[in-house]
Design a protein around this motif. Structure first.
Motif, PDB file in Angstrom:
ATOM      1  N   ILE A 165      63.881  82.320  70.681  1.00  0.00           N
ATOM      2  CA  ILE A 165      62.812  81.812  69.809  1.00  0.00           C
ATOM      3  C   ILE A 165      63.416  80.775  68.865  1.00  0.00           C
ATOM      4  O   ILE A 165      64.431  81.048  68.216  1.00  0.00           O
ATOM      5  CB  ILE A 165      62.194  82.953  68.953  1.00  0.00           C
ATOM      6  N   ALA A 167      62.433  79.217  65.579  1.00  0.00           N
ATOM      7  CA  ALA A 167      61.436  79.385  64.504  1.00  0.00           C
ATOM      8  C   ALA A 167      61.486  78.205  63.538  1.00  0.00           C
ATOM      9  O   ALA A 167      62.565  77.815  63.084  1.00  0.00           O
ATOM     10  CB  ALA A 167      61.690  80.694  63.770  1.00  0.00           C
ATOM     11  N   GLN A 168      60.308  77.672  63.222  1.00  0.00           N
ATOM     12  CA  GLN A 168      60.216  76.503  62.335  1.00  0.00           C
ATOM     13  C   GLN A 168      60.065  76.886  60.866  1.00  0.00           C
ATOM     14  O   GLN A 168      60.293  76.068  59.978  1.00  0.00           O
ATOM     15  CB  GLN A 168      59.018  75.624  62.750  1.00  0.00           C
ATOM     16  N   THR A 169      59.633  78.150  60.620  1.00  0.00           N
ATOM     17  CA  THR A 169      59.476  78.621  59.233  1.00  0.00           C
ATOM     18  C   THR A 169      60.182  79.970  59.089  1.00  0.00           C
ATOM     19  O   THR A 169      60.437  80.664  60.083  1.00  0.00           O
ATOM     20  CB  THR A 169      57.991  78.822  58.859  1.00  0.00           C
ATOM     21  N   HIS A 170      60.446  80.357  57.829  1.00  0.00           N
ATOM     22  CA  HIS A 170      61.082  81.656  57.591  1.00  0.00           C
ATOM     23  C   HIS A 170      60.135  82.796  57.963  1.00  0.00           C
ATOM     24  O   HIS A 170      60.572  83.842  58.453  1.00  0.00           O
ATOM     25  CB  HIS A 170      61.533  81.773  56.125  1.00  0.00           C
ATOM     26  N   GLU A 171      58.825  82.573  57.768  1.00  0.00           N
ATOM     27  CA  GLU A 171      57.833  83.606  58.128  1.00  0.00           C
ATOM     28  C   GLU A 171      57.841  83.845  59.636  1.00  0.00           C
ATOM     29  O   GLU A 171      57.839  84.992  60.102  1.00  0.00           O
ATOM     30  CB  GLU A 171      56.419  83.178  57.685  1.00  0.00           C
ATOM     31  N   GLU A 172      57.861  82.758  60.388  1.00  0.00           N
ATOM     32  CA  GLU A 172      57.884  82.860  61.857  1.00  0.00           C
ATOM     33  C   GLU A 172      59.166  83.563  62.316  1.00  0.00           C
ATOM     34  O   GLU A 172      59.145  84.417  63.209  1.00  0.00           O
ATOM     35  CB  GLU A 172      57.824  81.440  62.454  1.00  0.00           C
ATOM     36  N   ALA A 173      60.286  83.226  61.680  1.00  0.00           N
ATOM     37  CA  ALA A 173      61.574  83.834  62.038  1.00  0.00           C
ATOM     38  C   ALA A 173      61.569  85.333  61.748  1.00  0.00           C
ATOM     39  O   ALA A 173      62.036  86.142  62.561  1.00  0.00           O
ATOM     40  CB  ALA A 173      62.703  83.148  61.282  1.00  0.00           C
ATOM     41  N   THR A 174      61.010  85.703  60.591  1.00  0.00           N
ATOM     42  CA  THR A 174      60.962  87.123  60.203  1.00  0.00           C
ATOM     43  C   THR A 174      60.103  87.915  61.185  1.00  0.00           C
ATOM     44  O   THR A 174      60.477  89.019  61.601  1.00  0.00           O
ATOM     45  CB  THR A 174      60.409  87.262  58.766  1.00  0.00           C
ATOM     46  N   GLU A 175      58.961  87.350  61.573  1.00  0.00           N
ATOM     47  CA  GLU A 175      58.060  88.036  62.505  1.00  0.00           C
ATOM     48  C   GLU A 175      58.712  88.176  63.885  1.00  0.00           C
ATOM     49  O   GLU A 175      58.648  89.236  64.516  1.00  0.00           O
ATOM     50  CB  GLU A 175      56.731  87.258  62.614  1.00  0.00           C
ATOM     51  N   ALA A 176      59.375  87.116  64.349  1.00  0.00           N
ATOM     52  CA  ALA A 176      60.061  87.154  65.651  1.00  0.00           C
ATOM     53  C   ALA A 176      61.173  88.203  65.623  1.00  0.00           C
ATOM     54  O   ALA A 176      61.349  88.968  66.573  1.00  0.00           O
ATOM     55  CB  ALA A 176      60.626  85.786  65.996  1.00  0.00           C
TER      56      ALA A 176
END
Length: 440
Positions: A165, A167-176
């Motif tokens: 993955i 991830a372009q944002t920290h939120e996206e990274a955390t969810e992944a």
């Protein structure tokens, strides 16, 4: 020469294995050729054996039954699961030559954490990283929150090419990260997750064949992973490939050899790993400097369908020398032409796709000058060839220039038809800007 002829088994069922079958079948050193389980394409050149790639017992029995002396393992799963070790441990099978690493060597692909540690230990250029388990969830969250963007998350184990993955944002990274580590999105493969720096550059794949000491560098290739034109949409197993790659010049390859290939081979030896097989090095060219994104322990697919047609040496001779530890004795010759490979996929791939559609036009495409048709997700039924997978066919065209090879490949791809078939028409477009001048 007669007594040197070999019965050979290729393990696998994709376009990669059809390309190997095509090349090996032309060798005067090949007596009988078998593919397990194979596809409709391999069936026209060899004998298919209905054996799963991980059924080591049945593969071993088939080797004894058909007096196989050389085995070429196509996919990564049997290598990671220890097919080489299984054969070595059986007295009746231990003399059979195998092209492929042991399970320990196959960890280069089977464990992202192992491969990153290996690169770090032997000073091989790669992205900075850290590995986390579910027990280290708070630390993993903290690491992601402080990481620069974009950030790359990789499942540690084999995930059929889907465990990465960006991830372009920290939120996206955390969810992944939550899905991978806590929800085991990829099963045991994501029981560890590697979080690493994003490298901004252009990808290229370099392929090496080694007997553990000596090595031959195969033609490089660039593949096209995303389903949509302009590199958009979901990741796939690969929608096309080009070899050679215009931006890869002698100076870049010299860096690859000195900073990556040589320390990799030396590192494997230092670890006590007797590695006889392919090393597929996924690289990122960052402002002219090569960094390793990942190792694979087999040839790529569809890169094989672009690379193998450019090899003019006898592959039976080359593979035998590899398995016997005397690769330095064989000549390795290449065709300087450009190969462009276009993958024809089932509509809906890589998500939901149908199988069982009748394919037409394969013979007409293959009759076009300098065109090869490699079958992947196909099966034969009642005199017809049917779709039997997501990536169905790889069409490869050879020519003296990239634009010419691209035009031939597209023309041949148009010839092959079935309901809802899809292919990218922009394969190789991005490389044309490098033809008039080298950017590196």
């Amino acid at each position: 020469m007669e007594n040197l002829k070999q019965n050979i088994l290729i393990v696998g069922n994709g376009g990669r294995e059809h390309a190997f079958t095509w090349h090996l079948s032309q060798s005067p050193l090949c007596n009988r050729l078998f593919v397990a389980p194979g596809n409709a394409g391999t069936a026209s050149l060899a004998t298919n054996l209905p054996i799963a790639v991980t059924d080591f017992e049945a593969l071993g029995a088939a080797c004894l039954q058909h007096q196989i002396s050389l085995v070429v393992v196509g996919p990564e799963v049997p290598l990671v699961e220890g097919i080489v070790d299984y054969f070595a441990a059986q007295p009746a099978l231990s003399q059979i030559l195998i092209v492929g690493p042991s399970a320990k060597g196959a960890q280069l692909e089977g464990s992202k954490d192992f491969s990153k540690n290996f690169m770090q230990k032997y000073a091989i250029p790669t992205a900075t990283y850290q590995t986390f388990t579910a027990e280290q969830w708070p630390q993993a969250l903290e690491y992601v929150a402080a990481h620069s963007l974009p950030v790359v998350l990789k499942a540690d184990g084999l995930a059929a090419g889907k465990g990465v993955i960006i991830a372009q944002t920290h939120e996206e990274a955390t969810e992944a990260l939550r899905q991978m580590l806590l929800e085991q999105q990829f099963g045991a493969a994501s029981s560890k997750v590697v979080i690493e720096q994003y490298l901004d550059g252009i990808e290229v794949s370099v392929f090496v064949l080694t007997d553990g000491k000596n090595y031959k560098i195969l033609p490089e290739a660039k593949d096209y992973k995303r389903i949509g034109e302009g590199d958009t949409g979901l990741n796939t197993g690969g929608m096309g490939a080009v070899s050679p790659v215009p931006f890869v010049d002698a100076a870049f390859m010299e860096q690859v050899e000195k900073t990556i290939i040589e320390p990799t081979i030396a590192g494997l030896a230092a670890e006590g790993i007797d590695y006889k097989g392919f090393i597929f090095i996924g690289l990122m060219n960052v402002a002219g400097k090569p960094y390793v994104i990942e190792y694979n322990v087999r040839m790529g697919d569809p890169e094989t369908e672009a690379v193998v047609p450019r090899i003019t040496s006898d592959l039976v001779e080359v593979f035998t020398a590899t398995a016997q530890g005397r690769l330095q004795e064989v000549d390795f010759k290449l065709n300087p032409q450009t190969a462009v490979t276009v993958v024809l996929a089932a509509g809906g791939y890589p998500v939901q796709h149908q199988t069982g559609h009748v394919i037409s036009g394969i013979e007409q495409a293959a009759q076009q000058a300098d065109v090869l048709v490699f079958q992947a997700g196909t099966k034969a039924a009642e005199g017809q060839t049917l779709t039997n997978g997501g990536r169905v066919i790889a069409v490869t065209a050879l020519a003296d220039s990239l634009p010419e090879a691209q035009a031939k490949a597209m023309k041949a791809a148009e010839t092959i038809q079935w309901q809802d078939r899809y292919f990218r028409r922009d394969v190789a477009n991005d490389l044309k800007k490098y033809l008039s001048h080298s950017a590196y």
